[in-house]
Write a protein that holds these residues in place. Structure first.
Motif, mmCIF file in Angstrom:
data_model
loop_
_atom_site.group_PDB
_atom_site.id
_atom_site.type_symbol
_atom_site.label_atom_id
_atom_site.label_comp_id
_atom_site.label_asym_id
_atom_site.label_seq_id
_atom_site.Cartn_x
_atom_site.Cartn_y
_atom_site.Cartn_z
ATOM 1 N N SER A 17 0.825 -1.206 0.000
ATOM 2 C CA SER A 17 0.000 0.000 0.000
ATOM 3 C C SER A 17 0.862 1.260 0.000
ATOM 4 C CB SER A 17 -0.903 0.031 1.246
ATOM 5 O OG SER A 17 -1.792 -1.058 1.271
ATOM 6 N N LEU A 18 0.297 2.307 -0.551
ATOM 7 C CA LEU A 18 0.890 3.641 -0.493
ATOM 8 C C LEU A 18 -0.238 4.651 -0.362
ATOM 9 C CD1 LEU A 18 3.615 3.734 -3.333
ATOM 10 C CD2 LEU A 18 4.038 3.914 -0.871
ATOM 11 N N ARG A 19 0.068 5.800 0.233
ATOM 12 C CA ARG A 19 -0.887 6.901 0.254
ATOM 13 C C ARG A 19 -0.241 8.120 -0.361
ATOM 14 N NH1 ARG A 19 -4.130 10.185 5.015
ATOM 15 N NH2 ARG A 19 -2.073 11.112 5.369
ATOM 16 N N LEU A 20 -0.848 8.615 -1.408
ATOM 17 C CA LEU A 20 -0.387 9.829 -2.069
ATOM 18 C C LEU A 20 -1.142 11.029 -1.523
ATOM 19 C CD1 LEU A 20 -0.280 8.648 -5.810
ATOM 20 C CD2 LEU A 20 1.455 8.372 -4.019
ATOM 21 N N SER A 21 -0.441 12.162 -1.489
ATOM 22 C CA SER A 21 -1.052 13.419 -1.062
ATOM 23 C C SER A 21 -0.895 14.452 -2.163
ATOM 24 C CB SER A 21 -0.383 13.944 0.219
ATOM 25 O OG SER A 21 -0.534 13.038 1.275
ATOM 26 N N CYS A 22 -1.849 15.357 -2.229
ATOM 27 C CA CYS A 22 -1.787 16.469 -3.174
ATOM 28 C C CYS A 22 -2.161 17.724 -2.400
ATOM 29 C CB CYS A 22 -2.734 16.241 -4.336
ATOM 30 S SG CYS A 22 -2.889 17.671 -5.432
ATOM 31 N N ALA A 23 -1.171 18.568 -2.170
ATOM 32 C CA ALA A 23 -1.400 19.834 -1.472
ATOM 33 C C ALA A 23 -1.743 20.905 -2.495
ATOM 34 C CB ALA A 23 -0.161 20.231 -0.680
ATOM 35 N N ALA A 24 -2.838 21.585 -2.254
ATOM 36 C CA ALA A 24 -3.316 22.586 -3.199
ATOM 37 C C ALA A 24 -3.294 23.973 -2.576
ATOM 38 C CB ALA A 24 -4.738 22.245 -3.643
ATOM 39 N N SER A 25 -2.939 24.946 -3.367
ATOM 40 C CA SER A 25 -3.011 26.335 -2.934
ATOM 41 C C SER A 25 -3.740 27.118 -4.006
ATOM 42 C CB SER A 25 -1.601 26.904 -2.716
ATOM 43 O OG SER A 25 -0.845 26.852 -3.901
ATOM 44 N N GLY A 26 -4.394 28.163 -3.593
ATOM 45 C CA GLY A 26 -5.184 28.911 -4.546
ATOM 46 C C GLY A 26 -6.611 29.008 -4.083
ATOM 47 N N ARG A 27 -7.308 29.940 -4.655
ATOM 48 C CA ARG A 27 -8.632 30.276 -4.141
ATOM 49 C C ARG A 27 -9.716 29.294 -4.542
ATOM 50 N NH1 ARG A 27 -11.605 32.687 -8.201
ATOM 51 N NH2 ARG A 27 -10.431 33.256 -10.074
ATOM 52 N N THR A 28 -9.422 28.385 -5.469
ATOM 53 C CA THR A 28 -10.507 27.587 -6.028
ATOM 54 C C THR A 28 -10.516 26.124 -5.576
ATOM 55 O OG1 THR A 28 -9.185 27.149 -7.993
ATOM 56 C CG2 THR A 28 -10.727 29.005 -8.074
ATOM 57 N N PHE A 29 -9.673 25.769 -4.596
ATOM 58 C CA PHE A 29 -9.638 24.367 -4.180
ATOM 59 C C PHE A 29 -11.004 23.889 -3.740
ATOM 60 C CE2 PHE A 29 -7.906 20.467 -2.623
ATOM 61 C CZ PHE A 29 -8.617 20.166 -1.472
ATOM 62 N N SER A 30 -11.704 24.693 -2.956
ATOM 63 C CA SER A 30 -12.968 24.243 -2.384
ATOM 64 C C SER A 30 -14.080 24.127 -3.415
ATOM 65 C CB SER A 30 -13.402 25.199 -1.267
ATOM 66 O OG SER A 30 -13.602 26.494 -1.796
ATOM 67 N N THR A 31 -13.903 24.687 -4.593
ATOM 68 C CA THR A 31 -14.953 24.653 -5.605
ATOM 69 C C THR A 31 -14.590 23.777 -6.802
ATOM 70 O OG1 THR A 31 -14.084 26.624 -6.692
ATOM 71 C CG2 THR A 31 -15.749 26.952 -4.987
ATOM 72 N N ASN A 32 -13.398 23.214 -6.806
ATOM 73 C CA ASN A 32 -12.941 22.411 -7.931
ATOM 74 C C ASN A 32 -13.149 20.923 -7.699
ATOM 75 O OD1 ASN A 32 -10.772 23.473 -10.277
ATOM 76 N ND2 ASN A 32 -11.390 24.948 -8.742
ATOM 77 N N ALA A 33 -13.427 20.211 -8.774
ATOM 78 C CA ALA A 33 -13.266 18.765 -8.762
ATOM 79 C C ALA A 33 -11.767 18.486 -8.794
ATOM 80 C CB ALA A 33 -13.942 18.139 -9.966
ATOM 81 N N MET A 34 -11.349 17.519 -8.001
ATOM 82 C CA MET A 34 -9.938 17.151 -7.925
ATOM 83 C C MET A 34 -9.798 15.688 -8.305
ATOM 84 S SD MET A 34 -8.488 19.936 -6.744
ATOM 85 C CE MET A 34 -6.910 19.290 -6.182
ATOM 86 N N GLY A 35 -8.622 15.345 -8.785
ATOM 87 C CA GLY A 35 -8.469 13.951 -9.176
ATOM 88 C C GLY A 35 -7.032 13.542 -9.397
ATOM 89 N N TRP A 36 -6.871 12.278 -9.762
ATOM 90 C CA TRP A 36 -5.566 11.688 -10.030
ATOM 91 C C TRP A 36 -5.552 11.050 -11.417
ATOM 92 C CZ3 TRP A 36 -1.525 12.300 -6.717
ATOM 93 C CH2 TRP A 36 -1.816 12.694 -5.408
#
Length: 123
Positions: A17-36
Motif C-alpha cells: 500500500s501507499l498513500r499519495l497526497s496532493c497539497a493545493a493552494s489557490g482560491r478555487t480548491f474548495s470549488t474544484n473537482a480534484m483527481g488523479w
C-alpha cells in the motif's frame, strides 16, 4: 488557478500500500473537482479517480475496490490511498483540478496539473 504539489510516491512490493497526497493552494480548491491521473512509460496518461466538493467520487475500473480518494478542505489536501498494488499500477501519478468532474475525466478540461510523483510496484 490551483497550484498542486504531490507527495508520497515510492517503491513497494506487489500487494502493498501507499498513500499519495496532493497539497493545493489557490482560491478555487474548495470549488474544484480534484483527481488523479497516472502515466506509465511509453503510455498515454490515464484517469485514476476523482472527488467533487460535494464528496462524490469516481474511479477507473482498473482501480475500483483497491484505491480510495478523499479530500480535506481544512488543509486543502487531497489523498489517494492505494491498496493491493500491482506492477501494472507503476507510473507517475499526477494530481489534477478542473471545474467539474466531467471536465476532469475528459482530461482536456483540466485546468491545473501537479508535477507528479513516481510509484513503482515490484513483482
Amino acid at each position: 488557478q490551483v497550484h498542486l504539489v504531490e507527495s508520497g510516491g515510492g517503491l513497494v512490493q506487489a500487494g502493498g500500500s501507499l498513500r499519495l497526497s496532493c497539497a493545493a493552494s489557490g482560491r478555487t480548491f474548495s470549488t474544484n473537482a480534484m483527481g488523479w491521473y497516472r502515466q506509465a512509460p511509453g503510455k498515454q496518461r490515464e484517469f485514476v479517480a476523482y472527488i467533487t466538493p460535494g464528496n462524490n467520487k469516481g474511479y477507473a475500473a482498473s482501480v475500483k475496490g483497491r484505491f480510495g480518494i478523499s479530500r480535506d478542505s481544512a488543509s486543502n489536501t487531497m489523498y489517494l490511498q492505494m491498496n493491493g498494488l500491482k506492477p501494472e499500477d507503476t507510473g507517475v501519478y499526477l494530481c489534477a483540478a478542473a471545474t467539474t468532474a466531467d471536465r476532469l475525466v475528459s482530461i482536456t478540461g483540466i485546468d491545473s496539473w501537479g508535477q507528479g510523483t513516481q510509484v513503482t510496484v515490484s513483482s
